[in-house]
Design a protein around this motif. Structure first.
Motif, PDB file in Angstrom:
ATOM      1  N   UNK A 254       0.837  -1.200   0.000  1.00  0.00           N
ATOM      2  CA  UNK A 254       0.000   0.000   0.000  1.00  0.00           C
ATOM      3  C   UNK A 254       0.868   1.244   0.000  1.00  0.00           C
ATOM      4  N   UNK A 255       0.253   2.348  -0.403  1.00  0.00           N
ATOM      5  CA  UNK A 255       0.959   3.627  -0.378  1.00  0.00           C
ATOM      6  C   UNK A 255       0.821   4.230   1.004  1.00  0.00           C
ATOM      7  N   UNK A 256       1.271   5.452   1.158  1.00  0.00           N
ATOM      8  CA  UNK A 256       1.097   6.136   2.437  1.00  0.00           C
ATOM      9  C   UNK A 256      -0.382   6.230   2.738  1.00  0.00           C
ATOM     10  N   UNK A 257      -0.756   5.834   3.926  1.00  0.00           N
ATOM     11  CA  UNK A 257      -2.168   5.937   4.291  1.00  0.00           C
ATOM     12  C   UNK A 257      -2.320   6.997   5.359  1.00  0.00           C
ATOM     13  N   UNK A 258      -3.074   8.003   5.037  1.00  0.00           N
ATOM     14  CA  UNK A 258      -3.344   9.051   6.021  1.00  0.00           C
ATOM     15  C   UNK A 258      -4.712   8.831   6.628  1.00  0.00           C
ATOM     16  N   UNK A 259      -4.761   8.881   7.933  1.00  0.00           N
ATOM     17  CA  UNK A 259      -6.063   8.754   8.597  1.00  0.00           C
ATOM     18  C   UNK A 259      -6.230   9.947   9.521  1.00  0.00           C
ATOM     19  N   UNK A 260      -7.254  10.747   9.234  1.00  0.00           N
ATOM     20  CA  UNK A 260      -7.487  11.947  10.030  1.00  0.00           C
ATOM     21  C   UNK A 260      -8.732  11.795  10.889  1.00  0.00           C
ATOM     22  N   UNK A 261      -8.601  12.203  12.141  1.00  0.00           N
ATOM     23  CA  UNK A 261      -9.786  12.263  12.989  1.00  0.00           C
ATOM     24  C   UNK A 261     -10.157  13.735  13.104  1.00  0.00           C
ATOM     25  N   UNK A 262     -11.290  14.053  12.551  1.00  0.00           N
ATOM     26  CA  UNK A 262     -11.675  15.453  12.420  1.00  0.00           C
ATOM     27  C   UNK A 262     -12.864  15.756  13.328  1.00  0.00           C
ATOM     28  N   UNK A 263     -12.716  16.753  14.194  1.00  0.00           N
ATOM     29  CA  UNK A 263     -13.802  17.105  15.098  1.00  0.00           C
ATOM     30  C   UNK A 263     -14.318  18.507  14.775  1.00  0.00           C
ATOM     31  N   UNK A 264     -15.526  18.615  14.278  1.00  0.00           N
ATOM     32  CA  UNK A 264     -16.044  19.939  13.903  1.00  0.00           C
ATOM     33  C   UNK A 264     -15.974  20.896  15.093  1.00  0.00           C
ATOM     34  N   UNK A 265     -15.743  22.174  14.802  1.00  0.00           N
ATOM     35  CA  UNK A 265     -15.556  23.136  15.893  1.00  0.00           C
ATOM     36  C   UNK A 265     -16.851  23.420  16.651  1.00  0.00           C
ATOM     37  N   UNK A 266     -16.686  23.883  17.878  1.00  0.00           N
ATOM     38  CA  UNK A 266     -17.848  24.217  18.709  1.00  0.00           C
ATOM     39  C   UNK A 266     -18.403  25.564  18.307  1.00  0.00           C
ATOM     40  N   UNK A 267     -19.717  25.609  18.153  1.00  0.00           N
ATOM     41  CA  UNK A 267     -20.304  26.900  17.815  1.00  0.00           C
ATOM     42  C   UNK A 267     -21.169  27.456  18.953  1.00  0.00           C
ATOM     43  N   UNK A 268     -21.450  26.657  19.944  1.00  0.00           N
ATOM     44  CA  UNK A 268     -22.179  27.160  21.106  1.00  0.00           C
ATOM     45  C   UNK A 268     -21.535  26.611  22.361  1.00  0.00           C
ATOM     46  N   UNK A 269     -20.741  27.440  22.994  1.00  0.00           N
ATOM     47  CA  UNK A 269     -19.962  26.997  24.148  1.00  0.00           C
ATOM     48  C   UNK A 269     -20.838  26.455  25.271  1.00  0.00           C
ATOM     49  N   UNK A 270     -21.917  27.213  25.588  1.00  0.00           N
ATOM     50  CA  UNK A 270     -22.743  26.823  26.728  1.00  0.00           C
ATOM     51  C   UNK A 270     -23.338  25.442  26.563  1.00  0.00           C
ATOM     52  N   UNK A 271     -23.940  25.255  25.426  1.00  0.00           N
ATOM     53  CA  UNK A 271     -24.616  23.984  25.228  1.00  0.00           C
ATOM     54  C   UNK A 271     -23.689  22.932  24.653  1.00  0.00           C
TER      55      UNK A 271
END
Lengths: 848, 416
Positions: A254-271
């Protein structure tokens, strides 16, 4: 390796802050040239030629290992990545054997028909003009006119467990030739056979063994699996053998395998609300598209697929065929079309539901994007594994959703990359399931008196036989036991449930009715009660009515933006003494049998988008009893007192509304100016008015202040009640987070388990406890396994909650705000801390 | 200590209406045996023992309106069953068979608990009935059946739906018990299939019981139990050792077999002499006509159609008969006669007849002016009798197509 467009894009992402900061983890698995082995010396020359014509001059190391192990008459299980040539690994030995002995036969078992269909073409290619190896599918769709010929002539039969169970085994005399010469049984994707389905499957294998013994055959097993924590154990349980050879060293290049864990940013801190996973996924895919990187996108629901597709097409106007959906039920012809379009570059992006991670053979893609955690690590790896061709770089991205498990995993990538804790669990000896198959087995061949059933404990076997005789299902002769039931047994048994009675789900559309599925009767009360929103196969349906007599639920298509959750009144009772007990920090844990009496009393509607509760409706369904196994945690007094004394909560005065004083008076008058708990009179003490359901859990003061929700209490009783509430909210939070994390360790769905909590639990001597129990009568081994991993799961829960960026609680950690108490995050964290062995100082520090 | 049964019940296992009784006492051999109700003997062989009842029916005895035996030529009936019509002494090779089973679903768990075999001897019609006092008697029974088949030289199995059901089931039983099946090389005559071809038009039902009454004039006594009850009776016998119920199955089974014999003879006679059979049923004659045509005996078929077609027949059968007859004539090139029949059918609003006439005038005579009215008549009929939604559409389309074609050709011919 020369950097390509993908590599360029990846470096861009590294630099682009609005992307980079959301990538919680970036793992690179460096390219490998692969590990090879020469063709076996005795491989048929014709096969060697064909392989060479296909451009293959040697085998991958694991393919050769498989060949050698099979030659040594071992049963094997192969755990290697997607596209690592597993099919060739099991096909070669089988066709070799048939070439040498044209009477030899083999079963290829697939969990679904679609998988089987793809394989058939591949098998045909090995014939190269002559017709030596005859392969055919044999399933529900096979026309009757063909069946006889297939039975009499085929060498390799592709089928599924259901067909084996209903169509083949009960009619085994028609299969005499095939079974007498059976050499191999290939079981593909064995990890799919888990829980109830897996337990049924292993019993079908026991029945198959009886039959092959009868015809004098002893076939070898070849299993393939996705990555799980216990491949050998599971394989052995499935095929009822004591040992199996594991092949898990992947020799594919296999070639280089990139695996990204992506966490969408918070848009409402309180909740604690984050940007939606689909939104972010679309963004990433658009960039991949621009760089002409062929991508596959996995969504958990069909609705999700539709929405994403629409959005992508909207963004890149006018280039419709670039984006295609891949739906289940596609015929071979349609699949060829998509494949062709991918090859030619006409199609750039394929959007698919998770359900299709198996079986699509559309070749390799360059990138794979997962919208939300698919539910198991095995599925995650399989879907991610779709990316990668030859030695080119590839990239997989898991975009996390708000689910606690998603959030947990992005913080604990080791579970995905280093060692999965996911075990596949089945219980072939679950009594309910076992009994059904013993009946089927008796139909197939009478049991002899000294008989056995696979490796089932002989004493239990004998006892069950006796029960069957007493119940009139078996006739006891002098030497044998004969089946004597009124109805054909297999036909009444579904391999996917344990229930004795099922409800059919019918969809009414355009004046016609179509069956979309079935659920067992018990589940129907909480899954398809009237007005419920039922999710199935990625689609959403609304339950119009539920007919108990006809055992039918009538559904219509649902496009609303909410889902429903049934509210159950549940009482638990221990059955006998717990089987396992252990003292842990501040508590005691138990495993044992319980009786769960539950009744659906209503349901609530929850918004898809915000995950907030919209409203609650009363609705009574029949009560039912479930006898099952459970794991529970009983909190010791010492722990409870510690928390109480720490006074973890703030005593904010609630703003109760302008009419509050008048209402208080009304309530006191109704209660005759007495504490409703201890009877103290107004005058002796100053009476308080207590909200039974906390004020904050309502939409408005008017609702909260209804007289039914108010009760007069004296100060100390009031304090007690409030404390209980606090205790309860911490308990509820604990329950919520443990229930959500359980599937991480056990490969199960959240729906396989249910949970409960009580400040005065009936199964824990009136002490506070949380209980997690299985939804299957008799249990399937899940709660037993939970008992084993208690320390780890409590630790994981602690990590999750303490690292969660919400303020007071959220659906990603302890549960949505507004439920029985103010979020309960602090209380839960403190509880978890105690369970992890933190002392008072540490707890204060954390809460602080 | 809770019992396993209790535990299973609380897990939700459904033990059915019977529930669990206390341990069954012993096996059927000890309690009330079948001999209490039925006159039979225990027979034994290398495979064990089973129960046998033998009954002889004198050849001259009446069975409804017919005697048990009458001499008849079997060639036609063999031919209809696609067997060698010229084989020697067919009746001597025939075994009349009927089984009683524990269910209809087939599969390896269904057994034949009773097998009845009947055959003609010089003096009697003999019926052997083998019965399993316990499923363990099965190997012995199977071996005994083989003994009868081989000993009596039986190679033709006559049954009612036996080809699809009884024989395959017995073959399965032989295989499970590891014994060679005597039915492997046998020929099959299935009277149910023949009954359908003969009496589908005239009779509302073709069950053996109905034919017994209607065709043979035979009526059963109160000893009879209906077929669907037999499995239940056998299970009661096994579970509760009560033999009275199952004893009635012997009567049921024996009558089935004698009726098979008598029916076979009657059917053979009918096929030999369809024009002179008494009573004469024109619908039967039409059915036999079709049958003969299928067998290749066109002359006979034509005779029957000619004889049997009559305006007095119920309209729907009359029209069908006209069309069938016309079809045969058409294939022989006898257009004139065919046209006459089609016209009669068209008068009675038969759509197909109009189509045939239109086709004939268009393709054979190339007379488009004559074809046209028939096409229009077709449209008229469609309007008068709309079929199912989509069918009307299809028919409409096909007629439209024909209309256009005919018009097209007509115009061409007239330089249009």
């Amino acid at each position: 390796m020369k950097p390509n467009q993908l590599d360029n894009l990846l470096s861009q992402w590294q630099k682009e802050p609005t992307i980079r900061e959301n990538i919680d983890h970036w793992r690179i698995s460096r390219a490998s040239m692969g590990e090879y082995a020469p063709f076996p010396a005795d491989l048929e020359p014709a096969f060697v030629e064909k392989l060479q014509r296909d451009g293959i001059n040697k085998l991958y190391s694991h393919q050769r290992e498989a060949w050698d192990a099979i030659k040594r008459h071992e049963n094997i299980v192969m755990v290697t990545s997607t596209a690592s040539g597993k099919t060739l690994a099991y096909t070669l030995p089988v066709i070799q054997a048939i070439r040498k002995d044209k009477n030899g036969t083999a079963f290829f078992l697939f969990p679904t028909k679609a998988l089987g269909a793809d394989q058939l073409d591949g098998l045909q290619e090995w014939n190269m003009g002559e017709n030596i190896i005859k392969s055919a599918s044999y399933d529900g769709d096979t026309p009757s006119s063909h069946r006889k010929t297939i039975r009499n002539e085929a060498n390799i039969i592709l089928t599924n467990p259901d067909m084996l169970h209903i169509g083949i085994l009960p009619h085994h005399t028609r299969w005499e030739r095939f079974l007498r010469n059976l050499r191999y049984i290939v079981i593909d994707e064995m990890h799919i056979y888990r829980g109830v389905f897996g337990s049924h499957f292993s019993n079908v294998m026991r029945r198959l063994k009886r039959i092959t013994d009868f015809y004098g055959a002893s076939p070898q097993f070849i299993l393939t699996s996705a990555t799980i924590a216990n491949p050998e154990e599971h394989a052995c349980r499935l095929i009822d053998k004591s040992e199996v050879t594991l092949i898990d060293h992947d020799g594919a290049p296999h070639g280089d395998k990139h695996f990204l864990l992506y966490n969408p940013p918070i848009i409402n801190e309180d909740l604690g609300i984050r940007l939606g996973a689909s939104v972010e996924a679309i963004r990433l895919v658009s960039e991949l598209y621009d760089k002409k990187v062929q991508t596959i996108l996995f969504s958990r629901t069909r609705r999700g697929v539709e929405i994403i597709l629409k959005q992508l097409r909207g963004r890149k106007r006018g280039i419709d065929q670039s984006f295609r959906a891949y739906r289940s039920g596609y015929l071979a012809g349609e699949r060829r079309e998509i494949e062709a379009d991918l090859r030619s570059g006409t199609t750039q992006v394929v959007v698919s539901t998770s359900a299709l991670e198996l079986g699509i053979d559309i070749g390799g893609m360059d990138a794979s994007v997962l919208v939300g955690y698919p539910g198991t690590i095995a599925a995650t790896l399989q879907q991610a594994g779709r990316a990668g061709r030859g030695l080119s770089s590839s990239c997989a991205v898991l975009v996390a959703s708000a689910n606690p498990l998603d959030q947990y995993l992005v913080q604990h990538p080791e579970f995905i990359f280093d060692k999965t804790p996911e075990k596949v669990l089945i219980n072939p000896d679950n009594l309910l399931i076992l009994l059904k198959h013993m009946r089927c087995a008796a139909f197939e061949l009478p049991f002899k008196k000294e008989d056995h059933f696979g490796r089932l404990d002989p004493a239990l076997f004998a006892a069950l036989i006796q029960v069957l005789v007493d119940a009139g299902f078996l006739f006891e002769g002098r030497e044998k036991y004969f089946w004597i039931e009124e109805q054909y047994t297999s036909g009444q048994i579904s391999l996917r449930s344990t229930s004795e009675s099922t409800f059919i789900l019918e969809l009414e559309e355009e004046g016609r009715r179509k069956i979309v599925g079935e659920v067992d009767e018990i589940s129907s009360y909480w899954m398809v009660h009237p007005q419920a929103v039922y999710l199935h196969g990625g689609d959403a349906y609304y339950v119009e009515s539920l007919d108990f007599e006809k055992k039918r639920a009538l559904l219509s298509r649902f496009r609303g933006d909410y889902y429903t959750e049934a509210l159950k009144d549940v009482t638990l009772e221990k059955i006998g003494e717990p089987q396992r007990i252990r003292e842990v920090q501040g508590a005691a844990i138990f495993f044992g049998e319980i009786m769960v009496t539950s009744q659906v009393v209503g349901f609530r509607r929850i918004s898809w988008v915000t995950r907030q509760i919209m409203d609650i409706t009363d609705q009574l369904m029949p009560a039912n009893e479930l006898r099952t196994t459970a794991y529970w945690i009983k909190l010791e007094d010492s722990l409870v007192n510690t928390l109480r004394e720490e006074g973890l909560w703030n005593n904010d005065a609630n703003e109760y509304g302008p009419t509050w004083n008048a209402i208080r008076k009304l309530a006191k008058r109704r209660d005759e100016f007495r504490c409703q708990h201890c009877g103290s009179k107004e005058g002796d003490v100053l009476l308080h008015i207590h909200h039974k359901q906390p004020f904050r859990s309502f939409e408005s003061p008017e609702q909260a202040n209804r007289l039914e929700n108010l009760v007069t209490l004296c100060p100390s009783c009031h304090h007690e009640a409030e404390n209980s509430l606090r205790m309860r909210s911490g308990l509820n939070g604990l329950r919520y987070v443990l229930h959500n994390l359980a599937p991480l360790h056990l490969m199960c769905d959240m729906g396989d388990l249910d949970s409960d909590y009580d400040a005065k639990s009936t199964i824990a001597d009136q002490k506070p406890a949380i209980v997690i129990y299985e939804q299957i009568p008799g249990g399937i081994g899940l709660t037993d396994a939970l008992f084993d991993v208690h320390d780890q799961i409590v630790r994981d829960a602690y990590d999750l909650v303490s690292n969660c960026s919400c303020k007071a609680g959220c659906p990603s950690c302890v549960g949505p705000v507004g439920e029985n108490g103010t979020g309960g995050k602090e209380e839960t964290l403190a509880l978890l801390g105690c369970l992890c062995g933190l002392d008072r100082e540490d707890i204060r520090g954390i809460i602080g | 200590m809770e019992s396993l049964a209790d535990k299973l019940r609380s897990l939700g296992v459904d033990f059915g209406k019977k529930g669990i009784k206390n341990k069954a006492e012993g096996n059927v051999y000890k309690k009330e045996g079948i001999e209490t109700y039925v006159d039979g003997v225990e027979i034994g062989n290398n495979f064990g023992t089973c129960f046998l009842v033998t009954t002889d029916y004198p050849l001259t005895e009446s069975w409804g309106d017919y005697p048990v035996y009458a001499p008849v030529d079997h060639r036609k009936i063999l031919q209809v069953s696609k067997l060698d019509a010229e084989q020697e002494n067919p009746l001597a090779q025939m075994i009349f068979m009927d089984t009683e089973t524990t269910g209809l679903a087939g599969g390896t768990g269904t057994i034949a608990f009773m097998v009845g075999l009947g055959f003609y001897t010089d003096d009697n019609f003999r019926v052997y009935q083998f019965f399993l006092r316990s499923p363990e008697d099965e190997p012995a029974m199977l071996a005994a059946i083989s003994g009868v088949m081989e000993g009596e030289g039986k190679k033709i199995v006559v049954s009612f739906n036996g080809k699809s059901f009884d024989t395959p089931l017995l073959n399965t039983r032989y295989m499970i018990n590891g014994i060679d099946s005597p039915f492997a090389g046998c020929q099959q005559i299935d009277l149910l299939h023949l009954a359908r071809r003969l009496w589908k038009k005239r009779l509302p039902s073709r069950t053996l019981g109905f034919l017994e009454n209607e065709i043979l004039g035979f009526y059963r006594s109160e000893e009879e139990v209906p077929g669907w009850m037999c499995p239940e009776l056998y299970y009661s016998y096994l579970r509760e050792q009560k033999a009275e119920g199952v004893s009635h199955v012997f009567y049921h089974n024996a009558v089935d077999i004698v009726s098979l014999g008598v029916l076979e003879i009657h059917m053979a006679q009918l096929l030999n002499n369809p024009l002179k059979s008494e009573p004469i049923h024109k619908l039967d004659q039409l059915s036999i006509g079709k049958l003969f045509y299928d067998m290749g005996d066109v002359e006979k078929a034509l005779q029957l159609y000619e004889e049997a077609i009559d305006k007095s027949l119920p309209e729907h059968f009359y029209v069908d008969a006209l069309m069938e007859y016309a079809g045969i004539l058409k294939r022989r090139g006898d257009w004139k006669k065919a046209i006459g029949l089609w016209e009669k059918a068209a008068e009675l609003d038969c759509l197909n007849a109009c189509e045939e006439l239109a086709k004939y005038y268009e393709h054979q005579e190339k007379s488009y002016e004559t074809a046209l009215p028939w096409v229009n008549r077709g449209f008229e009929i469609l309007e008068k009798f709309p079929q199912h939604h989509y069918q009307t559409q299809q028919l409409n389309d096909s007629y439209q197509h024909r209309l256009e074609r005919v018009l097209g050709k007509w115009r061409k011919n007239h330089g249009g």
